[in-house]
Structures are given as C-alpha cells and as structure tokens.
Design a protein around this motif. Sequence first.
Motif: not given
Length: 204
Positions: A62-72, A119-124, A131-141
């Motif tokens: 989901y983190g990477d999914l959000i990134i790519n929606i944002y990218y678009s 999002v990660y907490l919501f979907f457990n 998941a933690y690294v994904d959150a970091l890279t999402t912010g950077l991207f």
Amino acid sequence: MIEFLFSQYKDYPNYLIVLELIAVGFGIISVLFAKKNNILVYPTGLVSTLIFVYILLEFQLYGDLIINIYYSIMSILGWYLWSRTKNGADEFPISMMTKKDFTISLLIFVVTLLFVVFVYLFFNKFTDWTAYVDALTTGLFFVGMWLMAKRKVENWILWIVADVISVPLYFHKGLTFSSLQFSIFTILAILGYLEWKKLLHKPI
C-alpha cells in the motif's frame, strides 16, 4: 546467481512479469528524459506509474501504491508546469531550493509519513521491517517528485537516497526487476544531479 535473483518469479502469473518489465522499461526511459531536462519525462513516467499502481495493488504493497498514485498526479502537474513559458523562456527553470521550498518539503514529508503510517495501521500491515522502511521512502519520494515538478536541483539528492534504500527493499519484497530498476535509477540520479548543476550554471 540467476536462480537466487529470479526464483520468486516462478510462482507469478506471466502477465504480471510482463507488466513489471514494461513498467521498469518506461521508468528508466522517464528518468533518462528527466536527466536531460526533457518534458517527455512525464508522459513516459505516467505509463510506468499507472502500471505499477495495478501491480502493487495485486501485491498489497500500500505504501508503494500510494507513491505511484501520487506520481501519476504529480506527473500531470509537472507536465503542465514544465510546458509553461513566459516571454519565450521556461516559467519554471532549473533552480536551487529556497527557504520556502524547504519548509514545504518538510511539511510534505511529515504529512506523507503520518498518512502512510495510518494506512499501514488501518490495514494492520506493520508486521515486517519493510513497512517502516516503506513509510520512509514514501516520504522521500513524495518530496522528490514535488521538487522535480518545480525543477529544483535538490530533487536528485532525495531520489539518490530513496533509490539506494529501495534496492534491497524491493528485492526482499520479491520484485527483482524493480530492484534492478532502482539500482539503475541510483546511477541515473547521480548523473542527473551533475547534469542539472551544469545546466543551472550554463549561460542563457
């Protein structure tokens, strides 16, 4: 070595493998256009990000999914901003970040980080270190993409850091082609930074 790198693909549907290869190819082409300060970075990037939206939904990343929606979305905005001219010159030429840009970038990073955590907490999904690294890279991207749309040189620094982190992250997730893509992205981001620095100081 081949078995180690690509063994996870044996259980994947062929169409997902083909889609990932297409997305990776267009992603690399997009970064090459970005390096040359060419507006085609956006339409080629859109092809890549939209395909990845589908792939990542299938993998429930989901983190990477959000990134790519944002990218678009940002690709459409960047495409618009880069196409604007004033008195025959680019309205948003290559430049360095201002204090205002830094403040906005910090805000985008914090808000993105909090949103991805939610999002990660919501979907457990906080069940693995990725998941933690994904959150970091999402912010950077997110910040990197915004700075690229504004043609700020520093966007490349964020790409370099996030790409380096993403190489082992995507390999661990079982997306070897994407991991290799981020390896290439790291090299291109370094070259892009050097290229934009030259263009910044090039006489008009």
